[in-house]
Design an enzyme around this catalytic site. Sequence first.
Site, PDB file in Angstrom:
ATOM      1  N   HIS A 278      14.095  -6.818  -8.161  1.00  0.00           N
ATOM      2  CA  HIS A 278      12.908  -7.464  -7.592  1.00  0.00           C
ATOM      3  C   HIS A 278      13.191  -8.893  -7.160  1.00  0.00           C
ATOM      4  CE1 HIS A 278      10.377  -4.307  -9.682  1.00  0.00           C
ATOM      5  NE2 HIS A 278      10.209  -4.157  -8.389  1.00  0.00           N
TER       6      HIS A 278
ATOM      7  N   CYS B 176       0.842  -1.200   0.000  1.00  0.00           N
ATOM      8  CA  CYS B 176       0.000   0.000   0.000  1.00  0.00           C
ATOM      9  C   CYS B 176       0.873   1.245   0.000  1.00  0.00           C
ATOM     10  CB  CYS B 176      -0.833   0.055   1.273  1.00  0.00           C
ATOM     11  SG  CYS B 176      -1.826  -1.396   1.565  1.00  0.00           S
TER      12      CYS B 176
END
Length: 732
Positions: free
Chosen positions: A672, A494
Amino acid sequence: MKVYAFGFPKIGEKREFKKALEDFWKGKITENQFKEEMSELRMYMVENYRTNVDVVPSNELSYYDFVLDTAIMVGAIPERFGKYEGLSTYFEMARGRKALEMTKYFNTNYHYLVPEIESGNFELLENIPLEDFLFFRSMGIETAPRILGPFTFLYLSKKDGMWIREPGEMEKLFTRLVPVYRKVFEELVENGCGEILVDEPAFVCDLQKDHWNLIKDVYSEFSGFPLTIFTYYDSVSDYESYVSLPVKGLHLDFVSNTENLRNFEKHGFPSDKTLIAGVINGRQPWRANLKKVAELVDKLGASAISNSCPLFHLPITAQWENSLPDGLREKLAFAKEKLEELKVLKEFFEGKKVNLPEVSFEDFAVDESVSKKIKQLTPDSFRREKEYQERDRIQREELKLPLFPTTTIGSFPQTSDVRKMRARYRRGEISEEEYESFIKEQIKKVVRIQEEIGLDVLVHGEFERSDMVEFFAERLNGIATTQNGWVLSYGSRCYRPPIIYGTVSRTGPMTLKEITYAQSLTEKPVKGMLTGPITIMGWSYYREDIPEEEIAYQIALAINEEVKDLEKAGIKIIQIDEPAFREKAPIKKSRWPEYFEWAINAFNLAANAKAETQIHAHMCYSDFNEIIEYIHRLEFDVISIEASRSKGEIISAFENFKGWKKQIGVGVWDIHSPAVPSVDEMKSIIERVLRILPKELIWVNPDCGLKTRNWEEVVPSLKNMVDLAKKLRKEY
Ligand code: GLN
Ligand code: ZN
C-alpha cells in the site's frame, strides 16, 4: 406509520463523488468547486429521501470516511498531523504518507480509518453535523443529523496500537468524550433540531455486562436530548439493556437474523419509546416480499419502519441495468428502489390501495446436475488424498525449490495502457484477437522481468482481470455482473459486486489460456491463480432463499474443475485467494463454528488437488489470532499472509498453535506504500518469523498483489526481495 431511512450511497449515479474527489486531489478543481460538487450530491441524496420517507437524515456525505469525520469532530487528531487545518489535514490523515490505518467496517466490505486516541483530551473541534444541518435548513429542508455514537466510535478506535475494548479503559476515555458529544447535541437542539440519529452498530458485537453498564451510564448523560439509536448488521447483544436506554427511539435490525425478533417476543418493547423496525434489507439487492414484511411489522406493532442497515452497501439504482439476464432486474432493488419499498409499505399501512408484490425465484432454472453433485459430497470430497507431510515430501522432490523461495501474489501493475485496452475491447473498438495478443505481450514481458529479477515461482500478472471477483463472475454460470452497480469500498475506490442469482457452474476453462501461455515461456514454475469460493461469494450479492453453504459449494465445485484442468495442463502450483475468509465470519463468535464448518469445507472442496500439486492459500489483511484452529484445517500447503505492517508480529498467532507444520509465505513488502522496502527492513520481518518457524517453512513474498503499484517501485522492491532471500540462504 413513520418512515426512516439512512445510509443512502453518496457516490452519485455517475460516480460524481469519485470524480470530484480525485479531481480535487489532482488539483484539477479548487476547494470551492469541490465543495460545490459535494453539495450537489448532498442535495441529490436528500431529494431521494424526501420523495420517499418521513425522516430525512443529514451529515451523510463524508469527504472520505464518516469514522474519520467523527474523529475530527471530537478532536482526535494524532500529534504527527500537527495543527488541524481543515481539508489538508483531513486528507493527510486519510491518505497521506503517515495516514491512519484502514480496516473493514464490522463484517462488511466497507473500509474505515481507524482513529488513534493519544491523549484522550477530546474537544469539540468542528460540529460537522450542525454545519450540515444548517446547510439544509438554509435550503428550507428539515433534517435529522446522523452521528456515529460515542460507544461505537471508541470501539472502532485504537490506543497505542491496540483496540479500545476493555470496559475500564473505555470508561476512562468517556469522561472526556461524553461532554463533547453533549456539546454537539446541545448546539443542534439550540438550533432547533428535533431529532438526532445516533448509530451504535457496535452494540451488536459480543459485549459483556460491564459494557452495557457503561453504555447505560453514557446514555443517561444524554437523557434530555431527542436521540434515536440505530443498531445493525446483527442483533443487539443485550436486548433488555438496549430497550431500557433513556432515548426517544430505538432501531432494531430484523433482517440479519431472527434473534432480535425472538427477544422482542420474549421481552416486549417499552411503550414510551418508538420502535423503528429495520425490515428492508440494506445489504442484499433483492426486492422484498412486502406481504411478509407487512406481516412482520404488524406482529411487532411498530409505528416506524426503516432499512435494516445503511444503504451504501448497495448501488444506487437498478433502473438502467439493461444487460442483465432475463427476469433478474425485476427482482432487484438497489438503494433507490429500497426507499420506494419503504414508501409502498407506508402507504399500505395508511390504508391506501397498493399492491404488495411477491418475489419468487422459481423462474430461475436450477441446474440439477450441480445439486446432485453437492448431495453426493462425502468427507473425502473435502480432504486431499495424502496428508500434508507426505504431500510436502512429494512436492519438494518435484519442485526442487531453494530455501526461502521467492514469489509474488499474482497481479503486476495494471497500468493505464492495460485498462485502456480493456475498455476499448469492451466497447468493441478492438477485436478479441487484438486484445488477446496484447495480453499475451504483457504476459511475455512480465515473465521475462520475473526471470531477470530471479524470482523462484512466477505468475502471469493478471493483466486480463479487471478485478479478482468480477473476472470469475463474468465467466461462471449463475452470476451476473452489472454495468453501473458501483459501491464504495473506501475513499474514492468503487467496485461492482456481482450478483449470484442462479446455480453456479463453470462454462469452461477460465484461466487456462493465460496460465499455460505463461508456463510455456519459462522453465520455472508458474502459479495458477484462482479466487476462492468464500471470496467470490463474500464480495458478491447472493440469494437468501438458498443456504449459504450450498452457494459456497457450487462455486467451490466450479473452482475445483479449474484446478483439475490446470493440473492436466502441467501446472504444479496453484494459488487460491481467500482474503474474505476471515471477514465473512459472523460478528458473534457463537456463530463461528457453523460458519467455519462450511467455509472450510468449501475451500477444501475447491483445493482438492493431487498430492503433487502445491496449493497456496492467500489471505491478506486478516487477523489470525482467534481463528488459527480453523486455518489449520484448510488443505493448503503454503499460506501467504501480510506481515509487514506488524513487522512480522502477526506470526504470533501461529506461535500459539502447537504443532504448526505448513509453509508460510511471509509478506515483507507493504504494497500500500509507494516506498521501496530495503533488504534490512524485510530481513527483520523474516528474522521475527524465524524465531518460531524452521527455515524450511518460510517463503518470501509481498503482502498482496502489485496491481496498484508502479513499475518503478515494483522492480527495485522485488530485486531487494530476491537479494534478501540470497542473503538468508547464506546465513541460515
Ligand atoms: N491474486 C490477487 C492479486 O494479486 C490477490 C488480491 C488480494 O488478495 N486482494 O491481485
Ligand atoms: Zn491479498
